[in-house]
Every structure is written in structure tokens, then in C-alpha cells.
Design a protein around this motif. Structure first.
Motif, PDB file in Angstrom:
ATOM      1  N   ALA A  67      23.458 -17.805-114.310  1.00  0.00           N
ATOM      2  CA  ALA A  67      24.579 -18.639-113.895  1.00  0.00           C
ATOM      3  C   ALA A  67      24.637 -20.008-114.573  1.00  0.00           C
ATOM      4  O   ALA A  67      25.717 -20.549-114.783  1.00  0.00           O
ATOM      5  CB  ALA A  67      24.550 -18.828-112.381  1.00  0.00           C
ATOM      6  N   LYS A  68      23.472 -20.602-114.914  1.00  0.00           N
ATOM      7  CA  LYS A  68      23.495 -21.955-115.480  1.00  0.00           C
ATOM      8  C   LYS A  68      22.313 -22.142-116.426  1.00  0.00           C
ATOM      9  O   LYS A  68      21.321 -21.422-116.340  1.00  0.00           O
ATOM     10  CB  LYS A  68      23.452 -23.001-114.368  1.00  0.00           C
ATOM     11  CG  LYS A  68      22.172 -22.977-113.567  1.00  0.00           C
ATOM     12  CD  LYS A  68      22.148 -24.052-112.512  1.00  0.00           C
ATOM     13  CE  LYS A  68      20.792 -23.999-111.799  1.00  0.00           C
ATOM     14  NZ  LYS A  68      20.554 -25.126-110.984  1.00  0.00           N
ATOM     15  N   ALA A 136      10.421 -29.324-127.277  1.00  0.00           N
ATOM     16  CA  ALA A 136       9.680 -28.274-126.567  1.00  0.00           C
ATOM     17  C   ALA A 136      10.312 -27.952-125.223  1.00  0.00           C
ATOM     18  O   ALA A 136      10.112 -26.877-124.682  1.00  0.00           O
ATOM     19  CB  ALA A 136       8.236 -28.697-126.370  1.00  0.00           C
ATOM     20  N   LEU A 137      11.074 -28.899-124.671  1.00  0.00           N
ATOM     21  CA  LEU A 137      11.660 -28.677-123.351  1.00  0.00           C
ATOM     22  C   LEU A 137      13.171 -28.875-123.438  1.00  0.00           C
ATOM     23  O   LEU A 137      13.705 -29.893-123.044  1.00  0.00           O
ATOM     24  CB  LEU A 137      11.044 -29.636-122.327  1.00  0.00           C
ATOM     25  CG  LEU A 137      11.366 -29.359-120.872  1.00  0.00           C
ATOM     26  CD1 LEU A 137      10.817 -27.997-120.457  1.00  0.00           C
ATOM     27  CD2 LEU A 137      10.775 -30.427-119.984  1.00  0.00           C
ATOM     28  N   GLU A 138      13.842 -27.894-123.993  1.00  0.00           N
ATOM     29  CA  GLU A 138      15.285 -27.939-124.155  1.00  0.00           C
ATOM     30  C   GLU A 138      15.967 -27.149-123.056  1.00  0.00           C
ATOM     31  O   GLU A 138      15.350 -26.325-122.404  1.00  0.00           O
ATOM     32  CB  GLU A 138      15.672 -27.333-125.502  1.00  0.00           C
ATOM     33  CG  GLU A 138      15.162 -28.079-126.704  1.00  0.00           C
ATOM     34  CD  GLU A 138      15.539 -27.371-127.982  1.00  0.00           C
ATOM     35  OE1 GLU A 138      15.646 -26.129-127.976  1.00  0.00           O
ATOM     36  OE2 GLU A 138      15.730 -28.069-128.989  1.00  0.00           O
ATOM     37  N   ARG A 139      17.259 -27.393-122.938  1.00  0.00           N
ATOM     38  CA  ARG A 139      18.057 -26.571-122.028  1.00  0.00           C
ATOM     39  C   ARG A 139      18.414 -25.289-122.745  1.00  0.00           C
ATOM     40  O   ARG A 139      18.761 -25.283-123.911  1.00  0.00           O
ATOM     41  CB  ARG A 139      19.323 -27.310-121.619  1.00  0.00           C
ATOM     42  CG  ARG A 139      19.055 -28.393-120.615  1.00  0.00           C
ATOM     43  CD  ARG A 139      20.294 -29.116-120.233  1.00  0.00           C
ATOM     44  NE  ARG A 139      21.338 -28.184-119.821  1.00  0.00           N
ATOM     45  CZ  ARG A 139      22.521 -28.558-119.382  1.00  0.00           C
ATOM     46  NH1 ARG A 139      22.824 -29.808-119.293  1.00  0.00           N
ATOM     47  NH2 ARG A 139      23.408 -27.658-119.034  1.00  0.00           N
ATOM     48  N   ALA A 144      19.319 -12.805-118.320  1.00  0.00           N
ATOM     49  CA  ALA A 144      18.296 -12.017-117.637  1.00  0.00           C
ATOM     50  C   ALA A 144      18.831 -10.623-117.360  1.00  0.00           C
ATOM     51  O   ALA A 144      19.926 -10.464-116.831  1.00  0.00           O
ATOM     52  CB  ALA A 144      17.891 -12.690-116.332  1.00  0.00           C
ATOM     53  N   THR A 145      18.048  -9.614-117.749  1.00  0.00           N
ATOM     54  CA  THR A 145      18.400  -8.233-117.447  1.00  0.00           C
ATOM     55  C   THR A 145      17.263  -7.615-116.660  1.00  0.00           C
ATOM     56  O   THR A 145      16.087  -7.910-116.920  1.00  0.00           O
ATOM     57  CB  THR A 145      18.648  -7.413-118.728  1.00  0.00           C
ATOM     58  OG1 THR A 145      17.492  -7.486-119.551  1.00  0.00           O
ATOM     59  CG2 THR A 145      19.852  -7.934-119.493  1.00  0.00           C
TER      60      THR A 145
END
Length: 151
Positions: A67-68, A136-139, A144-145
């Protein structure tokens, strides 16, 4: 009307017991074990995952992840992201959940109380952002399956 008391003292132990000669006492003799069994069953079911609860939680978690965007590192395992998404659904007792795996093969989701196993695979796609976060910590957009069975 019966003049017998509902509770009487036992002759040997001197403890109070239900009086079987009183209709209320007889009813309590029958009802008390039934109520106790119902309470124990209720406690048992609230402390153990069922097959349906696990299935619902895993599919809801996949929907939540899709969703986000989420902050994640593509270089590390996403076990915590998957585990937290499943637990955040509020389905199941909240403990006894096992999430194992890595991003390549997928994450094996199971519980100690169920025989069903689910495999959740994640695809992380970076979201372009102007925010000054470390690389290293990106959005990431998460795709997901879920499939039933081991990864």
C-alpha cells in the motif's frame, strides 16, 4: 420450596461443597464444570494461532506492505519488516510467529501451532526522494506476493 442450603460443610474435610439435595446446588454441580471447560477453551484459543488467523494475517500484511513505501535497505534481510507487518494486522495472539529467509528466496512464515507455511517474496523498488537520507536506508515501493507452501 426446599429448605436445604445450597452449600453445606463436607463431613470429613469441613470444606463447603454444593448440596446435591438442593435444586440450585444440583444445577451448580452440572453448570460449574461446563463453564470451567468453556473458559479454558477460550483461553487456549486466544493463545494459539489457527490456520485461518495465520492465512488472514499473511495476506493482510502483503496488502499493507504493497500500500505505501517503506524505509528499508536492499542489502539486508527484511525479516523484521515482514514480521511487523503480520503482527500489525492484529490477527492472532501476537506471539509464536516465525519469519525466516532472505530477499532472494523469500520469507517463510509459520507458527508453532499450525502446519501451514506461507512464502512471502518482496521486490523493493527505490522511490526517488529529495530527502537527505543515507543511501542504505531509502524509501522503497514494496511488491509483496504470497504463496502457500515453503519457499
Amino acid at each position: 420450596m426446599n429448605d436445604e442450603a445450597v452449600f453445606i460443610r463436607h463431613a470429613r474435610t469441613r470444606q463447603y461443597v454444593y448440596n446435591s439435595r438442593n435444586p440450585v446446588g444440583r444445577a451448580l454441580i452440572v453448570i460449574a464444570p461446563i463453564v470451567a471447560i468453556g473458559v479454558l477453551y477460550s483461553l487456549y484459543s486466544s493463545w494459539h494461532w489457527s490456520e485461518g488467523e495465520l492465512r488472514t494475517a499473511v495476506y493482510q500484511a502483503a496488502g499493507t506492505l504493497n500500500a505505501k513505501p517503506h524505509y528499508a535497505s536492499r542489502a539486508t534481510s527484511q525479516e523484521d519488516l515482514v514480521r511487523n507487518a503480520v503482527l500489525d494486522t492484529g490477527t492472532g495472539p501476537g506471539h509464536g510467529l516465525s519469519v525466516q529467509g532472505n530477499g532472494v528466496a523469500g520469507y517463510r512464515i509459520s507458527t508453532e501451532n499450525t502446519g501451514t507455511v506461507f512464502c512471502m517474496r518482496l521486490i523493493l523498488t527505490p522511490v526517488a526522494s529529495g530527502a537527505p537520507f543515507p543511501a542504505a536506508l531509502e524509501r522503497h515501493h514494496v511488491i509483496a506476493t504470497v504463496t502457500e507452501g515453503s519457499c
